[in-house]
Design a protein around this motif. Structure first.
Motif, PDB file in Angstrom:
ATOM      1  N   ALA A   1     -17.872   5.603 -28.075  1.00 19.42           N
ATOM      2  CA  ALA A   1     -18.734   4.491 -28.498  1.00 19.42           C
ATOM      3  C   ALA A   1     -17.882   3.334 -28.988  1.00 19.42           C
ATOM      4  O   ALA A   1     -18.046   2.847 -30.105  1.00 19.42           O
ATOM      5  CB  ALA A   1     -19.701   4.967 -29.575  1.00 19.42           C
ATOM      6  N   GLY A   2     -16.971   2.906 -28.121  1.00 20.84           N
ATOM      7  CA  GLY A   2     -16.026   1.876 -28.507  1.00 20.84           C
ATOM      8  C   GLY A   2     -16.669   0.567 -28.913  1.00 20.84           C
ATOM      9  O   GLY A   2     -16.141  -0.152 -29.770  1.00 20.84           O
ATOM     10  N   ALA A   3     -17.810   0.257 -28.319  1.00 23.86           N
ATOM     11  CA  ALA A   3     -18.449  -1.025 -28.606  1.00 23.86           C
ATOM     12  C   ALA A   3     -18.861  -1.135 -30.066  1.00 23.86           C
ATOM     13  O   ALA A   3     -18.879  -2.239 -30.642  1.00 23.86           O
ATOM     14  CB  ALA A   3     -19.662  -1.215 -27.696  1.00 23.86           C
ATOM     15  N   LEU A   4     -19.186  -0.005 -30.686  1.00 22.58           N
ATOM     16  CA  LEU A   4     -19.647  -0.028 -32.075  1.00 22.58           C
ATOM     17  C   LEU A   4     -18.533  -0.351 -33.064  1.00 22.58           C
ATOM     18  O   LEU A   4     -18.802  -0.549 -34.251  1.00 22.58           O
ATOM     19  CB  LEU A   4     -20.287   1.317 -32.438  1.00 22.58           C
ATOM     20  CG  LEU A   4     -21.644   1.600 -31.782  1.00 22.58           C
ATOM     21  CD1 LEU A   4     -22.128   3.001 -32.112  1.00 22.58           C
ATOM     22  CD2 LEU A   4     -22.679   0.564 -32.222  1.00 22.58           C
ATOM     23  N   ARG A   5     -17.286  -0.409 -32.590  1.00 21.71           N
ATOM     24  CA  ARG A   5     -16.190  -0.798 -33.469  1.00 21.71           C
ATOM     25  C   ARG A   5     -16.208  -2.296 -33.775  1.00 21.71           C
ATOM     26  O   ARG A   5     -15.557  -2.744 -34.707  1.00 21.71           O
ATOM     27  CB  ARG A   5     -14.850  -0.445 -32.831  1.00 21.71           C
ATOM     28  CG  ARG A   5     -14.603   1.042 -32.645  1.00 21.71           C
ATOM     29  CD  ARG A   5     -13.142   1.297 -32.320  1.00 21.71           C
ATOM     30  NE  ARG A   5     -12.737   0.615 -31.093  1.00 21.71           N
ATOM     31  CZ  ARG A   5     -12.706   1.197 -29.900  1.00 21.71           C
ATOM     32  NH1 ARG A   5     -13.079   2.464 -29.778  1.00 21.71           N
ATOM     33  NH2 ARG A   5     -12.322   0.526 -28.832  1.00 21.71           N
ATOM     34  N   HIS A   6     -16.960  -3.049 -32.990  1.00 29.24           N
ATOM     35  CA  HIS A   6     -16.978  -4.503 -33.133  1.00 29.24           C
ATOM     36  C   HIS A   6     -18.101  -4.917 -34.096  1.00 29.24           C
ATOM     37  O   HIS A   6     -19.292  -4.804 -33.786  1.00 29.24           O
ATOM     38  CB  HIS A   6     -17.179  -5.168 -31.771  1.00 29.24           C
ATOM     39  CG  HIS A   6     -16.142  -4.776 -30.766  1.00 29.24           C
ATOM     40  ND1 HIS A   6     -14.914  -5.388 -30.669  1.00 29.24           N
ATOM     41  CD2 HIS A   6     -16.151  -3.810 -29.799  1.00 29.24           C
ATOM     42  CE1 HIS A   6     -14.207  -4.834 -29.697  1.00 29.24           C
ATOM     43  NE2 HIS A   6     -14.942  -3.879 -29.146  1.00 29.24           N
ATOM     44  N   ARG A   7     -17.715  -5.399 -35.261  1.00 31.04           N
ATOM     45  CA  ARG A   7     -18.671  -5.757 -36.306  1.00 31.04           C
ATOM     46  C   ARG A   7     -19.663  -6.811 -35.833  1.00 31.04           C
ATOM     47  O   ARG A   7     -20.871  -6.703 -36.080  1.00 31.04           O
ATOM     48  CB  ARG A   7     -17.915  -6.266 -37.538  1.00 31.04           C
ATOM     49  CG  ARG A   7     -18.798  -6.830 -38.656  1.00 31.04           C
ATOM     50  CD  ARG A   7     -17.945  -7.323 -39.817  1.00 31.04           C
ATOM     51  NE  ARG A   7     -18.753  -7.971 -40.844  1.00 31.04           N
ATOM     52  CZ  ARG A   7     -19.096  -9.254 -40.820  1.00 31.04           C
ATOM     53  NH1 ARG A   7     -18.702 -10.024 -39.812  1.00 31.04           N
ATOM     54  NH2 ARG A   7     -19.835  -9.764 -41.793  1.00 31.04           N
ATOM     55  N   HIS A   8     -19.183  -7.828 -35.124  1.00 35.00           N
ATOM     56  CA  HIS A   8     -20.072  -8.916 -34.709  1.00 35.00           C
ATOM     57  C   HIS A   8     -21.087  -8.444 -33.676  1.00 35.00           C
ATOM     58  O   HIS A   8     -22.172  -9.007 -33.570  1.00 35.00           O
ATOM     59  CB  HIS A   8     -19.269 -10.104 -34.166  1.00 35.00           C
ATOM     60  CG  HIS A   8     -18.560  -9.829 -32.867  1.00 35.00           C
ATOM     61  ND1 HIS A   8     -17.455  -9.022 -32.773  1.00 35.00           N
ATOM     62  CD2 HIS A   8     -18.813 -10.266 -31.604  1.00 35.00           C
ATOM     63  CE1 HIS A   8     -17.046  -8.970 -31.510  1.00 35.00           C
ATOM     64  NE2 HIS A   8     -17.856  -9.716 -30.776  1.00 35.00           N
ATOM     65  N   LEU A   9     -20.758  -7.383 -32.921  1.00 42.04           N
ATOM     66  CA  LEU A   9     -21.727  -6.817 -31.979  1.00 42.04           C
ATOM     67  C   LEU A   9     -22.817  -6.064 -32.734  1.00 42.04           C
ATOM     68  O   LEU A   9     -24.005  -6.204 -32.430  1.00 42.04           O
ATOM     69  CB  LEU A   9     -21.035  -5.877 -30.999  1.00 42.04           C
ATOM     70  CG  LEU A   9     -21.980  -5.064 -30.104  1.00 42.04           C
ATOM     71  CD1 LEU A   9     -22.733  -5.983 -29.139  1.00 42.04           C
ATOM     72  CD2 LEU A   9     -21.235  -3.985 -29.338  1.00 42.04           C
ATOM     73  N   VAL A  10     -22.423  -5.254 -33.725  1.00 42.10           N
ATOM     74  CA  VAL A  10     -23.403  -4.493 -34.504  1.00 42.10           C
ATOM     75  C   VAL A  10     -24.369  -5.442 -35.202  1.00 42.10           C
ATOM     76  O   VAL A  10     -25.595  -5.228 -35.202  1.00 42.10           O
ATOM     77  CB  VAL A  10     -22.693  -3.582 -35.526  1.00 42.10           C
ATOM     78  CG1 VAL A  10     -23.714  -2.879 -36.413  1.00 42.10           C
ATOM     79  CG2 VAL A  10     -21.823  -2.554 -34.807  1.00 42.10           C
ATOM     80  N   LEU A  11     -23.844  -6.502 -35.809  1.00 41.35           N
ATOM     81  CA  LEU A  11     -24.711  -7.489 -36.449  1.00 41.35           C
ATOM     82  C   LEU A  11     -25.550  -8.226 -35.406  1.00 41.35           C
ATOM     83  O   LEU A  11     -26.689  -8.623 -35.671  1.00 41.35           O
ATOM     84  CB  LEU A  11     -23.864  -8.487 -37.245  1.00 41.35           C
ATOM     85  CG  LEU A  11     -23.100  -7.899 -38.448  1.00 41.35           C
ATOM     86  CD1 LEU A  11     -22.257  -8.973 -39.119  1.00 41.35           C
ATOM     87  CD2 LEU A  11     -24.064  -7.272 -39.449  1.00 41.35           C
TER      88      LEU A  11
END
Length: 489
Positions: free
Chosen positions: A248-258
């Motif tokens: 779940a590499g995408a979830l490492r990106h804070r701006h994506l989660v927000l």
């Protein structure tokens, strides 16, 4: 600002302007089609409500099935990508679009047996499968539009595509309503209720099974034609230079989660306002539902105006004509299209004078775009702030002043989807497609926020003060545009 993922290699041949324009033309056609088919739910709800004698809550299962499918499809995509690697990276954006189109076509074809068997649950299954196809289509198409050209104009391309999408949502109720409640309403044997009486439309015409079967067969054919168009059109390919990774590499990106939360609140507020608008207008100024739907067209049409303006202001256009003149021309021409469609549908009973207040908000929209200075994040938080002000003003006002204030919200939420999407997938690299699926998962807000606002409306005894629910959504969007979108290394 969005950037082309670092793990994607763009062949020289795909950089040609001609190829990019051809690809963008095909993609905008897809955006138009899923806008048209999605807004058909607003026509299906009263049809199925009469056909199955449903309660108000029961008829809203149409929207629940539709938006839950988006969430489910995107969740499955994310789970597959986290365990086996990103499917889009494996099969390519083009094949992803084709799979979405074929799935959507299959869902449309299921409307035939659902209507023939007269099973409400079957209709919901058909809607669910249709929406699954649209979810996959958007997972592939949205990031593809963003990376198909220069990173600096990614928001411009998405706004252009979303503008064409809004054309579909503006024309959908008019076209769909005509076919289901007028043109095909006389085909075949009339439907009977439990008492053996003929089920009729509000205008007294008998309702038939063919009225819903034939339009969706036509939609299935259109999806298959679009699939052929995508298949045989040369679209630029984006080869992955790095290996396809699991997790779940995408979830490492804070701006994506927000950004996921931003999409949740954006879609939830947009759908909530649109879903309640006809009843709210009736409650506010006493206009019958048959006339109130004309005002609804201006709400969705406002999104079309704003998105076309966004496509221009966020582009790298080198026109020597005054930007104010170009923007005013875009606004007035688009407004003319909307008014013409409303006038034709209403038999020219909607006077031009009714539209004059809308012109003031269009002028405010132009000023807001200029203040945004071609910056997606700045434009997002300026527009969110204006929408917050409009909602507060609407709750303090009454009558037609409140009516047009709420309708004008469409102008200012117009660019939010594309700007949020562009900001959220910025610098995701190999996680771009997985990030796109997570953003599409967040449209679950379209199923939940309307229910919350409806519940609040019941508690306070009307829709007027229930608008503080979408107000809270736009407070978060203001934060995301101001701070939350920033990439943290």
């Amino acid at each position: 600002m969005a950037s082309i993922p670092s793990s994607i290699e763009v062949p020289d041949s795909s950089r040609t302007t001609t190829t990019h324009k051809k690809a963008l033309s095909v993609l905008t056609t897809l955006f138009f089609m899923w806008g048209l088919i999605a807004v058909m739910n607003d026509i299906l709800i009263p049809y199925l409500k009469k056909m199955f004698e449903l309660s108000r809550a029961g008829s809203m299962m149409v929207q629940m099935a539709f938006f839950t499918a988006y969430f489910t499809g995107s969740l499955l995509y994310f789970l597959i990508s986290s365990r086996r690697g990103d499917p889009i990276e494996k099969i390519g954006y083009k094949n992803g679009m084709l799979l979405g189109l074929f799935t959507a076509a299959f869902g449309c074809l299921l409307f035939y047996p659902a209507a023939e068997l007269k099973l409400y649950g079957f209709f919901l299954v058909a809607l669910f499968i249709l929406a699954l196809g649209l979810a996959l289509l958007q997972i592939a198409a949205n990031p593809y539009v963003a990376i198909i050209g220069p990173p600096a104009t990614a928001s411009s391309r998405l706004n252009l595509a979303q503008g064409v999408n809004s054309l579909g949502t503006t024309l959908g109720p008019i076209v769909g309503g005509y076919f289901i409640f007028h043109f095909f309403a006389t085909w075949g044997e009339p439907l009977l209720n439990r008492a053996g009486e003929i089920i009729r439309t509000d205008t007294g015409m008998p309702m038939t099974v063919a009225a819903v079967q034939l339009p969706y067969i036509a939609f299935a054919v259109l999806f298959l034609i679009l699939a052929a168009l995508v298949k045989f059109t040369e679209l630029p390919t984006f080869a992955q230079t790095g290996k396809i990774e699991k997790g779940a590499g995408a979830l490492r990106h804070r701006h994506l989660v927000l950004g996921m939360a931003a999409i949740f609140f954006y879609v939830g507020a947009e759908v909530s306002i649109g879903s309640l608008l006809i009843n709210y207008i009736h409650e506010l100024v006493g206009i019958p539902e048959t006339q109130a739907k004309s005002y609804l067209a201006f709400y969705w049409g406002g999104l079309m105006i704003g998105r076309f303006l966004g496509a221009y202001t966020l582009s790298d256009s080198q026109l020597k004509v005054s930007p104010w003149l170009v923007m005013a021309g875009i606004s007035l021409l688009t407004l003319l299209v909307i008014y013409t469609a409303v006038a034709l549908e209403s038999g020219f009973s909607f006077p031009v004078s009714q539209v004059l207040p809308f012109l003031f908000f269009i002028a405010l929209n132009l000023v807001a775009f200029r203040l945004g200075r071609n910056n997606p994040a700045k434009t997002l938080y300026i527009f969110s702030l204006i929408v917050m002000g409009l909602i507060v003003a609407a709750m303090l006002l009454d009558g037609y002043a409140a009516l047009w204030t709420v309708i004008s919200i469409g102008l200012f939420i117009s660019i939010m989807w594309s700007n949020i999407f562009t900001l959220a997938i910025a610098d995701l690299g190999k996680d771009t497609a997985q990030g796109s699926s997570l953003l599409m998962m967040s449209v679950l807000g379209g199923a939940l926020v309307p229910l919350l606002q409806g519940y609040v409306a019941d508690l306070v005894g009307g829709y007027h003060y229930s608008f503080f629910v979408p107000l809270l959504c736009y407070v978060y969007l203001f934060y995301y545009g101001l701070k939350g979108h920033k990439v943290v290394r």
